[in-house]
Design a protein around this motif. Structure first.
Motif, PDB file in Angstrom:
ATOM      1  N   ASP A  48      14.132  11.665   0.943  1.00 38.24           N
ATOM      2  CA  ASP A  48      14.395  11.358   2.349  1.00 38.24           C
ATOM      3  C   ASP A  48      13.211  10.674   3.036  1.00 38.24           C
ATOM      4  O   ASP A  48      13.165  10.554   4.265  1.00 38.24           O
ATOM      5  N   THR A  49      12.248  10.190   2.246  1.00 41.94           N
ATOM      6  CA  THR A  49      11.094   9.486   2.818  1.00 41.94           C
ATOM      7  C   THR A  49      11.526   8.141   3.401  1.00 41.94           C
ATOM      8  O   THR A  49      12.197   7.357   2.724  1.00 41.94           O
ATOM      9  N   PRO A  50      11.167   7.832   4.649  1.00 40.17           N
ATOM     10  CA  PRO A  50      11.497   6.521   5.214  1.00 40.17           C
ATOM     11  C   PRO A  50      10.855   5.397   4.407  1.00 40.17           C
ATOM     12  O   PRO A  50       9.765   5.555   3.845  1.00 40.17           O
ATOM     13  N   VAL A  51      11.535   4.262   4.368  1.00 40.15           N
ATOM     14  CA  VAL A  51      11.065   3.119   3.595  1.00 40.15           C
ATOM     15  C   VAL A  51       9.668   2.689   4.016  1.00 40.15           C
ATOM     16  O   VAL A  51       8.797   2.450   3.172  1.00 40.15           O
ATOM     17  N   LEU A  52       9.436   2.582   5.324  1.00 41.18           N
ATOM     18  CA  LEU A  52       8.120   2.134   5.792  1.00 41.18           C
ATOM     19  C   LEU A  52       7.019   3.125   5.431  1.00 41.18           C
ATOM     20  O   LEU A  52       5.895   2.729   5.121  1.00 41.18           O
ATOM     21  N   GLU A  53       7.332   4.400   5.455  1.00 44.72           N
ATOM     22  CA  GLU A  53       6.339   5.413   5.081  1.00 44.72           C
ATOM     23  C   GLU A  53       5.970   5.289   3.603  1.00 44.72           C
ATOM     24  O   GLU A  53       4.801   5.402   3.227  1.00 44.72           O
ATOM     25  N   ALA A  54       6.974   5.050   2.773  1.00 46.91           N
ATOM     26  CA  ALA A  54       6.716   4.874   1.341  1.00 46.91           C
ATOM     27  C   ALA A  54       5.853   3.645   1.097  1.00 46.91           C
ATOM     28  O   ALA A  54       4.920   3.674   0.283  1.00 46.91           O
ATOM     29  N   LEU A  55       6.164   2.567   1.807  1.00 41.67           N
ATOM     30  CA  LEU A  55       5.385   1.336   1.653  1.00 41.67           C
ATOM     31  C   LEU A  55       3.946   1.540   2.116  1.00 41.67           C
ATOM     32  O   LEU A  55       3.001   1.079   1.461  1.00 41.67           O
ATOM     33  N   ASN A  56       3.763   2.248   3.203  1.00 43.85           N
ATOM     34  CA  ASN A  56       2.410   2.528   3.693  1.00 43.85           C
ATOM     35  C   ASN A  56       1.630   3.405   2.713  1.00 43.85           C
ATOM     36  O   ASN A  56       0.420   3.230   2.536  1.00 43.85           O
ATOM     37  N   THR A  57       2.320   4.335   2.082  1.00 41.43           N
ATOM     38  CA  THR A  57       1.670   5.203   1.091  1.00 41.43           C
ATOM     39  C   THR A  57       1.159   4.374  -0.079  1.00 41.43           C
ATOM     40  O   THR A  57       0.038   4.563  -0.567  1.00 41.43           O
ATOM     41  N   MET A  58       1.981   3.438  -0.546  1.00 42.47           N
ATOM     42  CA  MET A  58       1.568   2.571  -1.658  1.00 42.47           C
ATOM     43  C   MET A  58       0.342   1.750  -1.284  1.00 42.47           C
ATOM     44  O   MET A  58      -0.607   1.636  -2.066  1.00 42.47           O
ATOM     45  N   ARG A  59       0.372   1.169  -0.100  1.00 42.33           N
ATOM     46  CA  ARG A  59      -0.750   0.321   0.315  1.00 42.33           C
ATOM     47  C   ARG A  59      -2.024   1.139   0.515  1.00 42.33           C
ATOM     48  O   ARG A  59      -3.115   0.694   0.161  1.00 42.33           O
ATOM     49  N   LYS A  60      -1.888   2.331   1.059  1.00 37.96           N
ATOM     50  CA  LYS A  60      -3.048   3.185   1.288  1.00 37.96           C
ATOM     51  C   LYS A  60      -3.663   3.646  -0.024  1.00 37.96           C
ATOM     52  O   LYS A  60      -4.887   3.692  -0.176  1.00 37.96           O
ATOM     53  N   ARG A  61      -2.814   3.996  -0.997  1.00 39.66           N
ATOM     54  CA  ARG A  61      -3.284   4.506  -2.283  1.00 39.66           C
ATOM     55  C   ARG A  61      -3.523   3.404  -3.315  1.00 39.66           C
ATOM     56  O   ARG A  61      -3.972   3.673  -4.422  1.00 39.66           O
ATOM     57  N   LYS A  62      -3.179   2.166  -2.940  1.00 43.96           N
ATOM     58  CA  LYS A  62      -3.348   1.007  -3.814  1.00 43.96           C
ATOM     59  C   LYS A  62      -2.580   1.163  -5.124  1.00 43.96           C
ATOM     60  O   LYS A  62      -3.111   0.971  -6.222  1.00 43.96           O
ATOM     61  N   ILE A  63      -1.311   1.550  -4.979  1.00 40.87           N
ATOM     62  CA  ILE A  63      -0.417   1.673  -6.114  1.00 40.87           C
ATOM     63  C   ILE A  63       0.841   0.854  -5.843  1.00 40.87           C
ATOM     64  O   ILE A  63       1.082   0.427  -4.711  1.00 40.87           O
ATOM     65  N   HIS A  64       1.631   0.617  -6.875  1.00 38.38           N
ATOM     66  CA  HIS A  64       2.794  -0.269  -6.735  1.00 38.38           C
ATOM     67  C   HIS A  64       4.116   0.422  -7.035  1.00 38.38           C
ATOM     68  O   HIS A  64       5.161  -0.227  -7.030  1.00 38.38           O
ATOM     69  N   GLN A  65       4.095   1.718  -7.299  1.00 45.41           N
ATOM     70  CA  GLN A  65       5.318   2.438  -7.577  1.00 45.41           C
ATOM     71  C   GLN A  65       5.139   3.926  -7.267  1.00 45.41           C
ATOM     72  O   GLN A  65       4.024   4.441  -7.304  1.00 45.41           O
ATOM     73  N   LEU A  66       6.249   4.584  -6.958  1.00 49.07           N
ATOM     74  CA  LEU A  66       6.213   6.008  -6.647  1.00 49.07           C
ATOM     75  C   LEU A  66       7.426   6.697  -7.261  1.00 49.07           C
ATOM     76  O   LEU A  66       8.565   6.282  -7.030  1.00 49.07           O
ATOM     77  N   PRO A  67       7.219   7.746  -8.047  1.00 47.25           N
ATOM     78  CA  PRO A  67       8.349   8.565  -8.494  1.00 47.25           C
ATOM     79  C   PRO A  67       8.959   9.270  -7.284  1.00 47.25           C
ATOM     80  O   PRO A  67       8.242   9.721  -6.385  1.00 47.25           O
ATOM     81  N   VAL A  68      10.283   9.353  -7.264  1.00 45.10           N
ATOM     82  CA  VAL A  68      10.994   9.982  -6.146  1.00 45.10           C
ATOM     83  C   VAL A  68      11.590  11.305  -6.624  1.00 45.10           C
ATOM     84  O   VAL A  68      12.279  11.346  -7.650  1.00 45.10           O
TER      85      VAL A  68
END
Length: 210
Positions: free
Chosen positions: A17-37
């Motif tokens: 249920d993570t919002p799309v923008l929050e997920a994108l911000n997490t990637m940019r902050k952590r400098k990663i390109h993918q996240l397991p859901v």
């Protein structure tokens, strides 16, 4: 070399249920390109930066800022995740993992065992493994040899190297269509002139030395 030796064992995950923008911000902050859901402790899928950028409006969008914010606030990663991502087990070899990434055109693999997420391995992790396999992080001499592709050819070369008391840091082979094989050796040595002369005298071509 196995996936379990190079994977990230504590990957950053997000709930469905993570919002799309929050997920994108997490990637940019952590400098990663993918996240397991995850969904209630179980793997639900994978979301990548590419998918998120695809669903977010471009600067050329005709939507107003308020309209865009409203739409994005209603969209969660559940709406755009890859529900059946490519996975491997921890015991998978590095070369098999690299082949899977190449065949599927992806940048990472989720590592799963007994239906539980154990980690994630990325292209960068595979590159690190190959660097270690070839001994590129250690000081030494690199030789590229070419010889007849026959049974025992590599063993013959390694026997000669052993006679000179040199330690082999890495080996890689490439078969050619003309019934020859190229062998890359990385040796712990300062100079190998005598070895090169010996190999040449035995009919083994030395294509490169550095």
């Amino acid at each position: 070399m196995f996936v379990k030796d190079y994977m990230s064992t504590s990957p950053i995950t997000i709930p469905v249920d993570t919002p799309v923008l929050e997920a994108l911000n997490t990637m940019r902050k952590r400098k990663i390109h993918q996240l397991p859901v995850m969904n209630r402790g179980k793997l639900a899928g994978l979301i990548t930066e590419l998918e998120l950028l695809t669903v977010t409006p471009s600067p050329a969008s005709t939507l107003s800022v308020f309209e865009m914010n409203y739409l994005l606030s209603k969209m969660t990663v559940k709406d755009v995740l890859v529900k059946e991502p490519v996975t491997v087990e921890p015991s998978c070899t590095i070369e098999e993992a690299a082949l899977k990434m190449r065949e599927h055109g992806i940048r990472c693999l989720l590592v799963v065992e007994d239906d539980q997420l154990k980690g994630i391995i990325t292209q960068t992790d595979v590159f690190d493994a190959l660097i270690r396999i070839f001994g590129l992080h250690k000081a030494g001499v690199r030789l590229v040899l070419e010889m007849e592709n026959k049974v025992g050819a590599l063993a013959d070369v390694l026997q000669v190297v052993k006679e000179y008391g040199l330690n082999v840091l890495g080996v890689a082979c490439r078969e050619k269509e003309d019934n020859t094989v190229q062998v890359m050796l990385r040796l712990r040595a300062a100079g190998v002139d005598d070895l090169i002369n010996d190999l040449t005298a035995r009919g083994i071509r030395v294509l490169y030395s550095n």
